[in-house]
Design a protein around this motif. Structure first.
Motif, PDB file in Angstrom:
ATOM      1  N   PRO A  26      19.755 -20.058 -65.773  1.00  0.00           N
ATOM      2  CA  PRO A  26      21.162 -19.633 -65.873  1.00  0.00           C
ATOM      3  C   PRO A  26      21.405 -18.736 -67.078  1.00  0.00           C
ATOM      4  O   PRO A  26      20.694 -18.803 -68.080  1.00  0.00           O
ATOM      5  CB  PRO A  26      21.918 -20.956 -66.011  1.00  0.00           C
ATOM      6  N   GLN A  27      22.427 -17.894 -66.960  1.00  0.00           N
ATOM      7  CA  GLN A  27      22.789 -16.933 -68.015  1.00  0.00           C
ATOM      8  C   GLN A  27      23.717 -17.590 -69.033  1.00  0.00           C
ATOM      9  O   GLN A  27      24.725 -18.187 -68.669  1.00  0.00           O
ATOM     10  CB  GLN A  27      23.484 -15.735 -67.377  1.00  0.00           C
ATOM     11  N   THR A  28      23.366 -17.475 -70.312  1.00  0.00           N
ATOM     12  CA  THR A  28      24.261 -17.999 -71.342  1.00  0.00           C
ATOM     13  C   THR A  28      25.374 -16.988 -71.619  1.00  0.00           C
ATOM     14  O   THR A  28      25.241 -15.794 -71.344  1.00  0.00           O
ATOM     15  CB  THR A  28      23.510 -18.299 -72.644  1.00  0.00           C
ATOM     16  N   VAL A  60      22.071 -27.209 -64.380  1.00  0.00           N
ATOM     17  CA  VAL A  60      23.254 -26.344 -64.305  1.00  0.00           C
ATOM     18  C   VAL A  60      23.548 -26.098 -62.827  1.00  0.00           C
ATOM     19  O   VAL A  60      22.645 -25.787 -62.051  1.00  0.00           O
ATOM     20  CB  VAL A  60      22.986 -25.005 -65.027  1.00  0.00           C
ATOM     21  N   GLU A  73      25.649 -25.182 -75.323  1.00  0.00           N
ATOM     22  CA  GLU A  73      25.265 -23.964 -74.612  1.00  0.00           C
ATOM     23  C   GLU A  73      26.218 -23.748 -73.433  1.00  0.00           C
ATOM     24  O   GLU A  73      26.498 -24.675 -72.682  1.00  0.00           O
ATOM     25  CB  GLU A  73      23.829 -24.079 -74.084  1.00  0.00           C
ATOM     26  N   TYR A  75      26.831 -21.781 -69.913  1.00  0.00           N
ATOM     27  CA  TYR A  75      26.117 -21.075 -68.860  1.00  0.00           C
ATOM     28  C   TYR A  75      27.114 -20.530 -67.838  1.00  0.00           C
ATOM     29  O   TYR A  75      27.908 -21.285 -67.263  1.00  0.00           O
ATOM     30  CB  TYR A  75      25.136 -22.005 -68.160  1.00  0.00           C
ATOM     31  N   THR A  77      27.921 -18.879 -64.243  1.00  0.00           N
ATOM     32  CA  THR A  77      27.324 -18.816 -62.908  1.00  0.00           C
ATOM     33  C   THR A  77      28.187 -17.978 -61.959  1.00  0.00           C
ATOM     34  O   THR A  77      28.280 -18.267 -60.769  1.00  0.00           O
ATOM     35  CB  THR A  77      27.123 -20.228 -62.325  1.00  0.00           C
TER      36      THR A  77
END
Length: 209
Positions: A26-28, A60, A73, A75, A77
């Motif tokens: 997943p993208q932070t 996630v 953190e 994330y 989506t």
């Protein structure tokens, strides 16, 4: 008095029995990036719904626009907050779903008698969630109240599938939380998060002056 036992949803099962999807790599995202996305969605988002995943710290899920890990953190989506995610039954259009990655095996006999399991919500997660709520509501120009910033438990209580409902798809995400660092007493989760978010919002507004 009769005692009722409620169980968190299995980590792989979503609302009303739908399978949940784990996101790989997943993208932070930062609060600054959250603010930019919120500004793009301004006028089209009217509510935030707050959850936990009922899964593991490292999992996630794609059901939510934003997932928050145990160390704070964040994330992302989605590409835009106007993307409709299936996070809250009958309440997904015009809303953002945010979840804490935690609470696998959590169970409760009552809100104040909660066993959060081996992966409870962390202090950092709760604070990060409150900060995110403050950032989003500031940019979306939403007030912070129970109708605009709502836990899944509160939404479920409104819609008849919350604690004591007997619904087989009962949900109680964030029913009660510790109000740390103030104290460790369990208090209604929506009250805790909205109270913290209001403080962070006051700081955001002060810095804008």
């Amino acid at each position: 008095m009769a005692r009722f036992r409620f169980f968190a949803a299995a980590a792989t099962t979503g609302l009303k029995g739908r399978e949940k999807m784990i996101v790989v790599n997943p993208q932070t995202v930062t609060n600054r990036e959250l603010a930019a996305l919120a500004m793009q969605a301004k006028g089209r988002i009217s509510r935030l719904y707050l959850h936990w995943t009922a899964g593991h710290y490292e999992d996630v899920y794609d059901d939510y626009h934003l997932n928050i890990g145990p160390g704070g953190e964040m994330y992302l989506t989605c590409k835009t907050f106007t993307e409709v995610k299936e996070h809250t039954w009958h309440r997904n259009t015009g809303s953002i779903g945010i979840a804490l990655c935690c609470a696998s095996e959590a169970q409760a006999c009552s809100g104040r008698d909660t066993d959060f399991g081996g992966e409870p919500p962390t202090v950092v997660q709760i604070e990060t969630l409150a900060k995110a709520v403050a950032v989003l509501t500031a940019c979306l120009e939403l007030e912070i109240n129970v109708l605009t910033v709502t836990t899944h438990c509160e939404a479920a209580l409104f819609d008849g599938y919350g604690p004591h409902s007997g619904d087989p798809q009962l949900r109680w995400d964030l029913w009660y939380l510790p109000d740390l660092p103030l104290d460790s007493v369990l208090k209604p989760g929506g009250y805790v998060i909205r109270g913290k978010a209001l403080w962070y919002l006051s700081e955001i507004l002060r810095q804008r002056r």
